[in-house]
Scaffold this motif. Structure first.
Motif, PDB file in Angstrom:
ATOM      1  N   VAL A  51       0.849  -1.204   0.000  1.00  0.00           N
ATOM      2  CA  VAL A  51       0.000   0.000   0.000  1.00  0.00           C
ATOM      3  C   VAL A  51       0.884   1.253   0.000  1.00  0.00           C
ATOM      4  O   VAL A  51       0.643   2.203  -0.755  1.00  0.00           O
ATOM      5  N   LYS A  52       1.927   1.230   0.841  1.00  0.00           N
ATOM      6  CA  LYS A  52       2.839   2.379   0.882  1.00  0.00           C
ATOM      7  C   LYS A  52       3.559   2.563  -0.445  1.00  0.00           C
ATOM      8  O   LYS A  52       3.774   3.685  -0.898  1.00  0.00           O
ATOM      9  N   ALA A  53       3.942   1.453  -1.065  1.00  0.00           N
ATOM     10  CA  ALA A  53       4.618   1.529  -2.369  1.00  0.00           C
ATOM     11  C   ALA A  53       3.679   2.142  -3.403  1.00  0.00           C
ATOM     12  O   ALA A  53       4.095   2.987  -4.205  1.00  0.00           O
ATOM     13  N   TRP A  54       2.417   1.740  -3.401  1.00  0.00           N
ATOM     14  CA  TRP A  54       1.417   2.283  -4.329  1.00  0.00           C
ATOM     15  C   TRP A  54       1.294   3.796  -4.153  1.00  0.00           C
ATOM     16  O   TRP A  54       1.293   4.559  -5.121  1.00  0.00           O
ATOM     17  N   ARG A  55       1.220   4.227  -2.876  1.00  0.00           N
ATOM     18  CA  ARG A  55       1.059   5.664  -2.603  1.00  0.00           C
ATOM     19  C   ARG A  55       2.321   6.464  -2.934  1.00  0.00           C
ATOM     20  O   ARG A  55       2.245   7.623  -3.327  1.00  0.00           O
ATOM     21  N   ALA A  56       3.492   5.835  -2.740  1.00  0.00           N
ATOM     22  CA  ALA A  56       4.760   6.547  -2.938  1.00  0.00           C
ATOM     23  C   ALA A  56       5.278   6.454  -4.374  1.00  0.00           C
ATOM     24  O   ALA A  56       6.193   7.199  -4.745  1.00  0.00           O
TER      25      ALA A  56
END
Length: 196
Positions: A51-56
């Motif tokens: 999820v963090k990778a998607w947002r970043a």
């Protein structure tokens, strides 16, 4: 890495993101498992990392490889999780102490002592005692089989610092294992073979 897929993913194309990330899912899971040692919690951390990778991803500028970038995100999620767990445990103990609870002797029970004789469990327990920077370098080297230069890129420090952290981690592991009155040499030698 396909630049077109990356650009599409950075613009919010979920199918492109999935195509980009799928080859690295096992890496992210492995990283989380090595830090957490608990299937459900490791799975939660891996999911949080995705999820963090998607947002970043829109801010990803390819200063490092996608694999390195994902490793950093996964390791960061795991370290945050471990800090939260430690804080919760401390708060719970404080609350119990304030209410008059006297905890039992923390000395290991006989069955725990037997479990610790297993080399893998013993090593995991000892590695959990290491400071974060040493543990990360040792996991990358001994468990992931990465070279000093790769570890330097992932952790953002010089290769000499990586080598120093790994050496100090080995020394500290030996001290921890000696404290537990075990024979550390076979385990430490295995780590040294993997990281040279």
């Amino acid at each position: 890495m396909d630049e077109l897929i990356l650009r599409r993913a950075q613009k919010g194309d979920t199918a492109a993101f999935e195509q980009l990330i799928t080859p690295y899912e096992q890496l992210v899971w492995r990283v989380c498992w090595h830090y957490i040692h608990h299937t459900e919690d490791a799975r939660d951390c891996a999911q949080e990392a995705m999820v963090k990778a998607w947002r970043a991803l829109p801010r990803y500028r390819q200063e490092c490889s996608l694999e390195t970038w994902l490793y950093r995100i996964a390791a960061s999620c795991c370290l945050d999780f471990l800090r939260r767990q430690k804080r919760r445990a401390a708060e719970s103990t404080d609350a119990l102490a304030e209410s008059g609870f006297d905890p039992a002797d923390p000395a290991p029970q006989p069955e725990e002592t037997i479990l610790r004789r297993d080399e893998k469990q013993q090593l995991r327990n000892a590695m959990d005692q290491l400071p974060e920077d040493m543990r990360t370098a040792l996991i990358l080297s001994a468990v992931e089989g990465r070279k000093y230069e790769e570890i330097a890129q992932i952790t953002g420090v010089a290769a000499g610092t990586v080598k120093s952290r790994i050496n100090r981690a080995r020394q500290k592991l030996t001290e921890i294992l000696h404290r537990w009155e075990q024979t550390p040499q076979p385990i430490v030698q295995h780590i040294e073979r993997r990281s040279t």
